[in-house]
Scaffold this motif. Structure first.
Motif, PDB file in Angstrom:
ATOM      1  N   VAL A 196      16.276   1.185  -1.855  1.00 33.19           N
ATOM      2  CA  VAL A 196      16.790   0.668  -0.576  1.00 33.19           C
ATOM      3  C   VAL A 196      17.897  -0.366  -0.765  1.00 33.19           C
ATOM      4  N   ASP A 197      18.369  -0.493  -1.991  1.00 36.91           N
ATOM      5  CA  ASP A 197      19.538  -1.317  -2.321  1.00 36.91           C
ATOM      6  C   ASP A 197      19.346  -2.807  -2.039  1.00 36.91           C
ATOM      7  N   VAL A 198      18.209  -3.337  -2.516  1.00 31.44           N
ATOM      8  CA  VAL A 198      17.962  -4.782  -2.478  1.00 31.44           C
ATOM      9  C   VAL A 198      17.409  -5.185  -3.840  1.00 31.44           C
ATOM     10  N   THR A 199      17.119  -6.460  -4.018  1.00 37.48           N
ATOM     11  CA  THR A 199      16.552  -6.909  -5.284  1.00 37.48           C
ATOM     12  C   THR A 199      15.030  -6.778  -5.275  1.00 37.48           C
ATOM     13  N   ARG A 200      14.447  -6.767  -6.446  1.00 38.93           N
ATOM     14  CA  ARG A 200      12.994  -6.736  -6.581  1.00 38.93           C
ATOM     15  C   ARG A 200      12.388  -7.964  -5.906  1.00 38.93           C
ATOM     16  N   GLN A 201      13.088  -9.099  -6.023  1.00 41.87           N
ATOM     17  CA  GLN A 201      12.601 -10.331  -5.415  1.00 41.87           C
ATOM     18  C   GLN A 201      12.505 -10.213  -3.894  1.00 41.87           C
ATOM     19  N   THR A 202      13.414  -9.476  -3.283  1.00 39.11           N
ATOM     20  CA  THR A 202      13.363  -9.256  -1.842  1.00 39.11           C
ATOM     21  C   THR A 202      12.116  -8.472  -1.464  1.00 39.11           C
ATOM     22  N   ILE A 203      11.829  -7.415  -2.197  1.00 40.35           N
ATOM     23  CA  ILE A 203      10.625  -6.618  -1.928  1.00 40.35           C
ATOM     24  C   ILE A 203       9.384  -7.483  -2.127  1.00 40.35           C
ATOM     25  N   ASN A 204       9.363  -8.266  -3.188  1.00 39.30           N
ATOM     26  CA  ASN A 204       8.233  -9.148  -3.444  1.00 39.30           C
ATOM     27  C   ASN A 204       8.038 -10.136  -2.297  1.00 39.30           C
ATOM     28  N   ALA A 205       9.104 -10.721  -1.823  1.00 40.34           N
ATOM     29  CA  ALA A 205       9.021 -11.700  -0.735  1.00 40.34           C
ATOM     30  C   ALA A 205       8.525 -11.053   0.562  1.00 40.34           C
ATOM     31  N   ILE A 206       8.970  -9.844   0.842  1.00 40.18           N
ATOM     32  CA  ILE A 206       8.504  -9.139   2.036  1.00 40.18           C
ATOM     33  C   ILE A 206       7.008  -8.848   1.905  1.00 40.18           C
ATOM     34  N   GLU A 233       0.822  -1.206   0.000  1.00 37.21           N
ATOM     35  CA  GLU A 233       0.000   0.000   0.000  1.00 37.21           C
ATOM     36  C   GLU A 233       0.860   1.261   0.000  1.00 37.21           C
ATOM     37  N   ARG A 234       1.894   1.253   0.814  1.00 34.20           N
ATOM     38  CA  ARG A 234       2.795   2.420   0.865  1.00 34.20           C
ATOM     39  C   ARG A 234       3.521   2.609  -0.469  1.00 34.20           C
ATOM     40  N   ARG A 235       3.974   1.492  -1.033  1.00 34.94           N
ATOM     41  CA  ARG A 235       4.688   1.566  -2.313  1.00 34.94           C
ATOM     42  C   ARG A 235       3.766   2.095  -3.406  1.00 34.94           C
ATOM     43  N   GLU A 236       2.556   1.550  -3.478  1.00 31.15           N
ATOM     44  CA  GLU A 236       1.606   1.967  -4.509  1.00 31.15           C
ATOM     45  C   GLU A 236       1.161   3.419  -4.319  1.00 31.15           C
ATOM     46  N   ALA A 237       1.062   3.868  -3.066  1.00 32.69           N
ATOM     47  CA  ALA A 237       0.691   5.256  -2.787  1.00 32.69           C
ATOM     48  C   ALA A 237       1.721   6.226  -3.354  1.00 32.69           C
ATOM     49  N   GLU A 238       2.969   5.782  -3.437  1.00 33.79           N
ATOM     50  CA  GLU A 238       4.039   6.607  -4.014  1.00 33.79           C
ATOM     51  C   GLU A 238       4.261   6.285  -5.481  1.00 33.79           C
ATOM     52  N   ASN A 239       3.387   5.421  -6.025  1.00 33.68           N
ATOM     53  CA  ASN A 239       3.461   5.048  -7.445  1.00 33.68           C
ATOM     54  C   ASN A 239       4.828   4.458  -7.803  1.00 33.68           C
ATOM     55  N   LEU A 240       5.320   3.589  -6.923  1.00 34.27           N
ATOM     56  CA  LEU A 240       6.607   2.932  -7.143  1.00 34.27           C
ATOM     57  C   LEU A 240       6.392   1.475  -7.517  1.00 34.27           C
ATOM     58  N   SER A 241       7.171   0.985  -8.429  1.00 31.47           N
ATOM     59  CA  SER A 241       7.181  -0.448  -8.713  1.00 31.47           C
ATOM     60  C   SER A 241       8.033  -1.132  -7.644  1.00 31.47           C
ATOM     61  N   ASP A 248      18.348  -3.821   9.534  1.00 34.04           N
ATOM     62  CA  ASP A 248      18.891  -2.760   8.678  1.00 34.04           C
ATOM     63  C   ASP A 248      17.929  -2.419   7.546  1.00 34.04           C
ATOM     64  N   LEU A 249      17.384  -3.445   6.886  1.00 34.75           N
ATOM     65  CA  LEU A 249      16.459  -3.198   5.782  1.00 34.75           C
ATOM     66  C   LEU A 249      15.167  -2.572   6.287  1.00 34.75           C
ATOM     67  N   ALA A 250      14.676  -3.019   7.438  1.00 36.21           N
ATOM     68  CA  ALA A 250      13.465  -2.422   8.004  1.00 36.21           C
ATOM     69  C   ALA A 250      13.683  -0.929   8.263  1.00 36.21           C
ATOM     70  N   PHE A 251      14.855  -0.567   8.786  1.00 36.49           N
ATOM     71  CA  PHE A 251      15.174   0.850   8.997  1.00 36.49           C
ATOM     72  C   PHE A 251      15.251   1.605   7.672  1.00 36.49           C
ATOM     73  N   GLU A 252      15.839   0.986   6.655  1.00 39.53           N
ATOM     74  CA  GLU A 252      15.924   1.618   5.336  1.00 39.53           C
ATOM     75  C   GLU A 252      14.529   1.891   4.768  1.00 39.53           C
ATOM     76  N   LEU A 253      13.646   0.901   4.882  1.00 38.47           N
ATOM     77  CA  LEU A 253      12.283   1.070   4.372  1.00 38.47           C
ATOM     78  C   LEU A 253      11.542   2.154   5.153  1.00 38.47           C
ATOM     79  N   ALA A 254      11.666   2.145   6.468  1.00 36.68           N
ATOM     80  CA  ALA A 254      11.017   3.169   7.279  1.00 36.68           C
ATOM     81  C   ALA A 254      11.549   4.553   6.926  1.00 36.68           C
TER      82      ALA A 254
END
Length: 70
Positions: free
Chosen positions: A23-33, A7-15, A43-49
């Motif tokens: 946030v310097d990870v792969t698309r697959q990582t975002i998909n899995a999360i 929801e947050r990603r789509e609200a910013e119109n980001l793929s 570390d990644l949770a802090f980057e996303l926040a």
């Protein structure tokens, strides 16, 4: 762990790929999360926040029951 990352990603119109790059990870990582198949490192949770200018708890619900307000 429940999250409102899609929801947050789509609200910013980001793929997923664009967020991953930000946030310097792969698309697959975002998909899995987003699909609750992978819990991010602290570390990644802090980057996303930081990216969404919010607290980690605003994105992730560690109880996994969705009871906490977003």
């Amino acid at each position: 762990m429940d999250n409102d990352l899609p929801e947050r990603r789509e609200a910013e119109n980001l793929s997923q790929g664009e967020l991953a790059e930000a946030v310097d990870v792969t698309r697959q990582t975002i998909n899995a999360i987003e699909r609750d198949r992978y819990d991010p490192s602290l570390d990644l949770a802090f980057e996303l926040a930081s990216h969404f200018d919010c607290r980690i708890e605003d994105i992730f619900d560690p109880s996994g029951n969705g009871d906490e307000p977003r």
